[in-house]
Design a protein around this motif. Structure first.
Motif, PDB file in Angstrom:
ATOM      1  N   MET A   1      36.912  47.336  48.947  1.00 39.66           N
ATOM      2  CA  MET A   1      35.717  47.892  48.311  1.00 39.66           C
ATOM      3  C   MET A   1      36.072  49.098  47.451  1.00 39.66           C
ATOM      4  O   MET A   1      35.510  49.292  46.367  1.00 39.66           O
ATOM      5  CB  MET A   1      34.684  48.258  49.370  1.00 39.66           C
ATOM      6  CG  MET A   1      34.155  47.052  50.141  1.00 39.66           C
ATOM      7  SD  MET A   1      32.967  47.491  51.426  1.00 39.66           S
ATOM      8  CE  MET A   1      31.561  47.958  50.408  1.00 39.66           C
ATOM      9  N   ILE A   2      37.013  49.920  47.924  1.00 42.37           N
ATOM     10  CA  ILE A   2      37.442  51.079  47.136  1.00 42.37           C
ATOM     11  C   ILE A   2      38.100  50.630  45.835  1.00 42.37           C
ATOM     12  O   ILE A   2      37.841  51.178  44.758  1.00 42.37           O
ATOM     13  CB  ILE A   2      38.399  51.962  47.952  1.00 42.37           C
ATOM     14  CG1 ILE A   2      37.641  52.647  49.109  1.00 42.37           C
ATOM     15  CG2 ILE A   2      39.056  53.016  47.070  1.00 42.37           C
ATOM     16  CD1 ILE A   2      38.541  53.394  50.070  1.00 42.37           C
ATOM     17  N   THR A   3      38.942  49.587  45.927  1.00 38.66           N
ATOM     18  CA  THR A   3      39.605  49.111  44.710  1.00 38.66           C
ATOM     19  C   THR A   3      38.611  48.482  43.737  1.00 38.66           C
ATOM     20  O   THR A   3      38.883  48.401  42.536  1.00 38.66           O
ATOM     21  CB  THR A   3      40.693  48.072  45.035  1.00 38.66           C
ATOM     22  OG1 THR A   3      40.091  46.907  45.620  1.00 38.66           O
ATOM     23  CG2 THR A   3      41.718  48.637  45.987  1.00 38.66           C
ATOM     24  N   GLY A   4      37.464  48.037  44.251  1.00 39.51           N
ATOM     25  CA  GLY A   4      36.452  47.453  43.383  1.00 39.51           C
ATOM     26  C   GLY A   4      35.607  48.465  42.647  1.00 39.51           C
ATOM     27  O   GLY A   4      34.801  48.093  41.789  1.00 39.51           O
ATOM     28  N   ILE A   5      35.788  49.751  42.968  1.00 40.52           N
ATOM     29  CA  ILE A   5      34.958  50.786  42.357  1.00 40.52           C
ATOM     30  C   ILE A   5      35.160  50.847  40.845  1.00 40.52           C
ATOM     31  O   ILE A   5      34.256  51.233  40.107  1.00 40.52           O
ATOM     32  CB  ILE A   5      35.252  52.160  43.010  1.00 40.52           C
ATOM     33  CG1 ILE A   5      34.675  52.184  44.437  1.00 40.52           C
ATOM     34  CG2 ILE A   5      34.666  53.306  42.198  1.00 40.52           C
ATOM     35  CD1 ILE A   5      34.991  53.441  45.213  1.00 40.52           C
ATOM     36  N   ASP A   6      36.336  50.441  40.364  1.00 38.73           N
ATOM     37  CA  ASP A   6      36.566  50.500  38.919  1.00 38.73           C
ATOM     38  C   ASP A   6      35.769  49.434  38.172  1.00 38.73           C
ATOM     39  O   ASP A   6      35.717  49.441  36.949  1.00 38.73           O
ATOM     40  CB  ASP A   6      38.060  50.389  38.596  1.00 38.73           C
ATOM     41  CG  ASP A   6      38.570  48.961  38.648  1.00 38.73           C
ATOM     42  OD1 ASP A   6      38.024  48.182  39.451  1.00 38.73           O
ATOM     43  OD2 ASP A   6      39.498  48.634  37.902  1.00 38.73           O
ATOM     44  N   GLY A   7      35.142  48.515  38.903  1.00 36.90           N
ATOM     45  CA  GLY A   7      34.275  47.537  38.271  1.00 36.90           C
ATOM     46  C   GLY A   7      34.953  46.259  37.839  1.00 36.90           C
ATOM     47  O   GLY A   7      34.355  45.443  37.160  1.00 36.90           O
TER      48      GLY A   7
ATOM     49  N   GLY B   1      36.949  44.060  40.119  1.00 39.89           N
ATOM     50  CA  GLY B   1      36.925  43.037  41.152  1.00 39.89           C
ATOM     51  C   GLY B   1      38.289  42.487  41.485  1.00 39.89           C
ATOM     52  O   GLY B   1      38.697  42.480  42.647  1.00 39.89           O
ATOM     53  N   PHE B   2      39.048  42.030  40.476  1.00 41.56           N
ATOM     54  CA  PHE B   2      40.324  41.376  40.736  1.00 41.56           C
ATOM     55  C   PHE B   2      41.506  42.339  40.724  1.00 41.56           C
ATOM     56  O   PHE B   2      42.582  41.992  41.198  1.00 41.56           O
ATOM     57  CB  PHE B   2      40.577  40.273  39.705  1.00 41.56           C
ATOM     58  CG  PHE B   2      39.759  39.026  39.944  1.00 41.56           C
ATOM     59  CD1 PHE B   2      38.811  38.966  40.953  1.00 41.56           C
ATOM     60  CD2 PHE B   2      39.930  37.912  39.145  1.00 41.56           C
ATOM     61  CE1 PHE B   2      38.048  37.829  41.174  1.00 41.56           C
ATOM     62  CE2 PHE B   2      39.175  36.761  39.349  1.00 41.56           C
ATOM     63  CZ  PHE B   2      38.236  36.724  40.371  1.00 41.56           C
ATOM     64  N   ALA B   3      41.338  43.529  40.160  1.00 38.52           N
ATOM     65  CA  ALA B   3      42.465  44.454  40.038  1.00 38.52           C
ATOM     66  C   ALA B   3      42.993  44.889  41.401  1.00 38.52           C
ATOM     67  O   ALA B   3      44.180  45.198  41.540  1.00 38.52           O
ATOM     68  CB  ALA B   3      42.058  45.688  39.229  1.00 38.52           C
ATOM     69  N   GLY B   4      42.135  44.928  42.417  1.00 36.71           N
ATOM     70  CA  GLY B   4      42.557  45.369  43.740  1.00 36.71           C
ATOM     71  C   GLY B   4      43.159  44.291  44.606  1.00 36.71           C
ATOM     72  O   GLY B   4      43.674  44.585  45.696  1.00 36.71           O
ATOM     73  N   LEU B   5      43.128  43.031  44.170  1.00 40.93           N
ATOM     74  CA  LEU B   5      43.613  41.933  45.013  1.00 40.93           C
ATOM     75  C   LEU B   5      45.111  42.016  45.320  1.00 40.93           C
ATOM     76  O   LEU B   5      45.517  41.683  46.445  1.00 40.93           O
ATOM     77  CB  LEU B   5      43.275  40.588  44.372  1.00 40.93           C
ATOM     78  CG  LEU B   5      41.776  40.287  44.242  1.00 40.93           C
ATOM     79  CD1 LEU B   5      41.567  38.911  43.624  1.00 40.93           C
ATOM     80  CD2 LEU B   5      41.080  40.364  45.588  1.00 40.93           C
TER      81      LEU B   5
ATOM     82  N   THR C   1      32.287  44.016  45.557  1.00 36.40           N
ATOM     83  CA  THR C   1      32.013  45.360  45.045  1.00 36.40           C
ATOM     84  C   THR C   1      32.172  45.413  43.526  1.00 36.40           C
ATOM     85  O   THR C   1      31.248  45.759  42.795  1.00 36.40           O
ATOM     86  CB  THR C   1      32.957  46.382  45.699  1.00 36.40           C
ATOM     87  OG1 THR C   1      32.790  46.335  47.119  1.00 36.40           O
ATOM     88  CG2 THR C   1      32.647  47.789  45.212  1.00 36.40           C
ATOM     89  N   GLY C   2      33.364  45.074  43.054  1.00 36.18           N
ATOM     90  CA  GLY C   2      33.646  45.224  41.632  1.00 36.18           C
ATOM     91  C   GLY C   2      33.271  44.038  40.782  1.00 36.18           C
ATOM     92  O   GLY C   2      33.183  44.159  39.554  1.00 36.18           O
ATOM     93  N   GLY C   3      33.048  42.874  41.404  1.00 41.69           N
ATOM     94  CA  GLY C   3      32.752  41.684  40.640  1.00 41.69           C
ATOM     95  C   GLY C   3      31.392  41.685  39.979  1.00 41.69           C
ATOM     96  O   GLY C   3      31.165  40.974  39.002  1.00 41.69           O
ATOM     97  N   GLY C   4      30.449  42.484  40.516  1.00 43.14           N
ATOM     98  CA  GLY C   4      29.161  42.560  39.842  1.00 43.14           C
ATOM     99  C   GLY C   4      27.948  42.575  40.739  1.00 43.14           C
ATOM    100  O   GLY C   4      26.893  42.068  40.357  1.00 43.14           O
TER     101      GLY C   4
END
Length: 513
Positions: free
Chosen positions: A420-426, A428-432, A464-467
């Motif tokens: 969820m923290i990695t999804g904060i940038d909006g 979604g996939f960057a934190g995987l 979180t970041g996916g939308g």
């Protein structure tokens, strides 16, 4: 237990991970810290500036080799969608569902279902403009409020479909690659599908309960009022903070943005000559049948049916091959024999442009985390023999095992929160790559399957970041098409999504520990 020796490279790698996470929290693009961290880790390990510079290149090259099948599937699916658009088959596929929207309650279910199905096969990027243009006006006329429509579309598309990414397989592919060579992408996809359904159904029910009082009796006056208003200016302000992949911008440019009423749909579909109309109807029927057949081939073996279970990249190959053949049929139907060859090549080229626009920046990010994922990926990045290559993150976890809680539930929620923290940038996939690498390292320490942890981390990052929870993600596109304030939509989505994620995490540990 074997005593692990922690050296400078381990500490530099840990600092790089923290730098990437902090960058995500500040909603900045993480490509630069990933590249810098890759250089620093390689320099600390090899003490050679020349070798470290080469490792920066090798990191993206290794990531590209590991993930190219994902890029290829995205490109081929996008080329099919472009061919279907040229025939008008995309609109024809969803237009019949307008007739069953007899009231706002039914419209909520239909919007969610169709958005989910289209997003499962083509991602939410084309689903949002298509559903918003064709089905949302009919849903509003049936009594569904624009905000309720945005909630249904976001939860079903950006949340439930994208978090599993079961058909295209981008998310589970990245998660599995980062988790280690022994982790199957198919297993991550299967578990992510179940977790996404649990999270999504809970969130859809709770979302419906929160907006049901806004549903009105059917009336064309609802549609007239909605068409007369404009999207809130808040969208423009939030758009300044778009995430890593700028998905909202991509979605806005991927399809019709003006609402299509029944007469406009009939005019659009009637614009083809008789021959093209026949091809359009054929592809509107053939495409969903083909992909539903693929779903059956993927799912039935797991239910005990005597069908060959697709292993490794077989599922992605089947999806990509089917998309290619359907694209050729659609391109032939839309163009003359002389233009068919050029049109097909153009669709393929456009598909690759979209694939690299949407996912290209994940390569240096994944490359950095692959350094810590194990010798299979760290050896070619660092230019070292596999026997001498480090396993940085696993060794850090071993050294800190005394501080890791011996509870699979706490570790699972920890990976969820990291996602969820990695999804904060909006994005979604960057934190995987991070959640996958963490899953591969932490799973043995608490006796849980790494595929389970990877799927849980994927839920946190993408939901979180996916939308659904972040206003500067592709949720901007959803609320823009629905003409409602994006922050108001986030407030409605927050509690249902968090409850859904918590329940699915507990279920994941109970089912597959």
């Amino acid at each position: 237990m074997h005593q692990v020796s922690i050296g400078l490279a381990h500490w530099v790698y840990l600092a790089g991970v923290l730098a990437v996470v902090v960058t995500m929290i500040f909603r900045l693009n993480v490509v630069v810290p990933s590249i810098v961290a890759t250089f620093c880790v390689a320099l600390a390990w090899s003490a050679s500036p020349i070798g470290a510079l080469g490792s920066v290149f090798n990191a993206s090259l290794v990531a590209a080799k590991e993930l190219f099948n994902i890029f290829l599937v995205i490109a081929l699916m996008t080329s099919l969608l472009n061919a279907l658009k040229a025939l008008g088959s995309d609109v024809r596929m969803v237009a019949p569902f307008r007739a069953i929207m007899t009231n706002g309650h039914v419209a909520y279910v239909v919007l969610a279902l169709i958005t989910y199905l289209i997003s499962l096969f083509f991602w939410p990027t084309p689903a949002v403009p298509l559903v918003s243009a064709v089905l949302l006006p009919a849903a509003i006329a049936a009594g569904l409020s624009p905000m309720a429509g945005a909630v249904a579309i976001a939860l079903a598309g950006q949340g439930m479909a994208l978090s599993s990414d079961y058909v295209i397989g981008v998310a589970p592919g990245i998660s599995a690659k980062a988790a280690g060579a022994g982790v199957s992408a198919a297993l991550v996809a299967d578990r992510a599908l179940v977790l996404s359904l649990i999270t999504g159904l809970i969130a859809l029910v709770l979302g419906y309960l929160s907006i049901r009082k806004t549903i009105s009796p059917p009336s064309e006056a609802h549609l007239a009022r909605w068409q007369a208003q404009s999207a809130d200016g808040e969208e423009a302000r939030v758009a300044e903070h778009q995430g890593t992949f700028h998905k909202s911008e991509i979605a806005h440019g991927s399809g019709p943005q003006e609402p299509l009423t029944g007469s406009k749909i009939a005019e659009q579909l009637g614009g083809h000559d008789a021959a093209h109309a026949g091809w359009s109807r054929l592809m509107a029927i053939l495409t969903p049948i083909a992909f539903l057949a693929i779903i059956c081939v993927m799912v039935l073996p797991k239910l005990g049916m005597p069908i060959r279970d697709l292993k490794g990249g077989d599922a992605a190959a089947l999806v990509g091959g089917t998309a290619t053949m359907l694209m050729l049929i659609a391109a032939y139907g839309a163009a003359s024999s002389a233009k068919f060859f050029e049109a097909s090549a153009d669709h393929i080229t456009s598909g690759f442009v979209f694939a690299f626009k949407a996912m290209g920046s994940v390569l240096p990010i994944a490359g950095f985390f692959f350094i810590g994922g194990g010798p299979d990926t760290s050896a070619p990045i660092l230019g070292a023999p596999a026997a001498q290559a480090p396993h940085l993150l696993f060794e850090l976890v071993q050294a800190a095992q005394g501080w890791i809680p011996n509870s699979p539930y706490l570790v699972a929620f920890g990976v969820l929160i990291v996602g969820m923290i990695t999804g904060i940038d909006g994005s979604g996939f960057a934190g995987l790559p991070l959640t996958g690498t963490l899953s591969g390292a932490l799973a043995p320490a608490v006796g849980i399957n790494p595929a389970t942890l990877a799927a849980i981390g994927q839920m946190g990052a993408v939901w979180t970041g996916g939308g659904t929870l972040i206003a500067w993600s592709s949720l901007i596109a959803v609320t823009g098409f629905a003409r409602v304030p994006v922050m108001a939509c986030v407030r409605i989505l927050l509690v249902p999504v968090l409850i859904g994620l918590a329940v699915s995490t507990v279920c994941g540990v109970l089912l597959w520990r």
